[in-house]
Design a protein around this motif. Structure first.
Motif, PDB file in Angstrom:
ATOM      1  N   GLU A  17      -3.574  46.318 -30.914  1.00  0.00           N
ATOM      2  CA  GLU A  17      -3.111  47.706 -30.973  1.00  0.00           C
ATOM      3  C   GLU A  17      -2.660  48.103 -29.574  1.00  0.00           C
ATOM      4  O   GLU A  17      -3.427  47.998 -28.619  1.00  0.00           O
ATOM      5  CB  GLU A  17      -4.247  48.611 -31.431  1.00  0.00           C
ATOM      6  N   VAL A  18      -1.408  48.516 -29.445  1.00  0.00           N
ATOM      7  CA  VAL A  18      -0.875  48.913 -28.140  1.00  0.00           C
ATOM      8  C   VAL A  18      -0.414  50.363 -28.225  1.00  0.00           C
ATOM      9  O   VAL A  18       0.276  50.757 -29.155  1.00  0.00           O
ATOM     10  CB  VAL A  18       0.304  47.998 -27.720  1.00  0.00           C
ATOM     11  N   ASN A  19      -0.823  51.146 -27.215  1.00  0.00           N
ATOM     12  CA  ASN A  19      -0.440  52.547 -27.148  1.00  0.00           C
ATOM     13  C   ASN A  19      -0.020  52.837 -25.720  1.00  0.00           C
ATOM     14  O   ASN A  19      -0.850  53.182 -24.881  1.00  0.00           O
ATOM     15  CB  ASN A  19      -1.610  53.436 -27.584  1.00  0.00           C
ATOM     16  N   GLY A  20       1.267  52.649 -25.424  1.00  0.00           N
ATOM     17  CA  GLY A  20       1.751  52.820 -24.054  1.00  0.00           C
ATOM     18  C   GLY A  20       1.148  51.760 -23.160  1.00  0.00           C
ATOM     19  O   GLY A  20       1.145  50.585 -23.502  1.00  0.00           O
ATOM     20  N   THR A  73      -1.976  51.188 -22.552  1.00  0.00           N
ATOM     21  CA  THR A  73      -3.312  50.761 -22.954  1.00  0.00           C
ATOM     22  C   THR A  73      -3.260  50.115 -24.332  1.00  0.00           C
ATOM     23  O   THR A  73      -2.285  50.227 -25.055  1.00  0.00           O
ATOM     24  CB  THR A  73      -4.296  51.949 -22.997  1.00  0.00           C
ATOM     25  N   GLY A  74      -4.326  49.446 -24.674  1.00  0.00           N
ATOM     26  CA  GLY A  74      -4.380  48.822 -25.984  1.00  0.00           C
ATOM     27  C   GLY A  74      -5.737  48.217 -26.249  1.00  0.00           C
ATOM     28  O   GLY A  74      -6.645  48.289 -25.417  1.00  0.00           O
ATOM     29  N   HIS A  75      -5.859  47.610 -27.425  1.00  0.00           N
ATOM     30  CA  HIS A  75      -7.108  46.994 -27.847  1.00  0.00           C
ATOM     31  C   HIS A  75      -6.796  45.691 -28.566  1.00  0.00           C
ATOM     32  O   HIS A  75      -5.801  45.582 -29.265  1.00  0.00           O
ATOM     33  CB  HIS A  75      -7.881  47.920 -28.785  1.00  0.00           C
TER      34      HIS A  75
END
Length: 87
Positions: free
Chosen positions: A9-12, A14-16
């Motif tokens: 999961e990528v959000n800008g 940051t991610g997981h």
């Protein structure tokens, strides 16, 4: 080669990353590769606190506890007598 159910999961900036539904800690960066007619691959860069005694066969590598847990989740067995971050 081990195969795992991986979630990214990528959000800008940051991610997981998760393996088998479990979030991985200590991941600094990742590279995902996919090509036609080849199995996709995921390369993870994990955090390492410090490397001391360079140029020696007895180089000591200090891994954060989160990195150790991530490596174990991916199938790594730590050497006897080793542990994560001493702090």
């Amino acid at each position: 080669m081990r195969r795992h159910d991986v979630g990214i999961e990528v959000n800008g900036p940051t991610g997981h990353v998760s393996v088998g539904g479990e979030p991985l800690k200590g991941v600094r960066a990742l590279t995902y590769r996919a090509s036609m007619h080849e199995m996709p691959s995921l390369e993870l860069e994990l955090a390492i606190h410090d490397v001391t005694r360079l140029n020696s066969r007895d180089t000591e590598i200090l891994l954060p506890d989160e990195t150790v847990k991530t490596l174990i989740a991916l199938g790594w067995t730590p050497p006897e007598g080793s542990s994560g971050d001493p702090n």
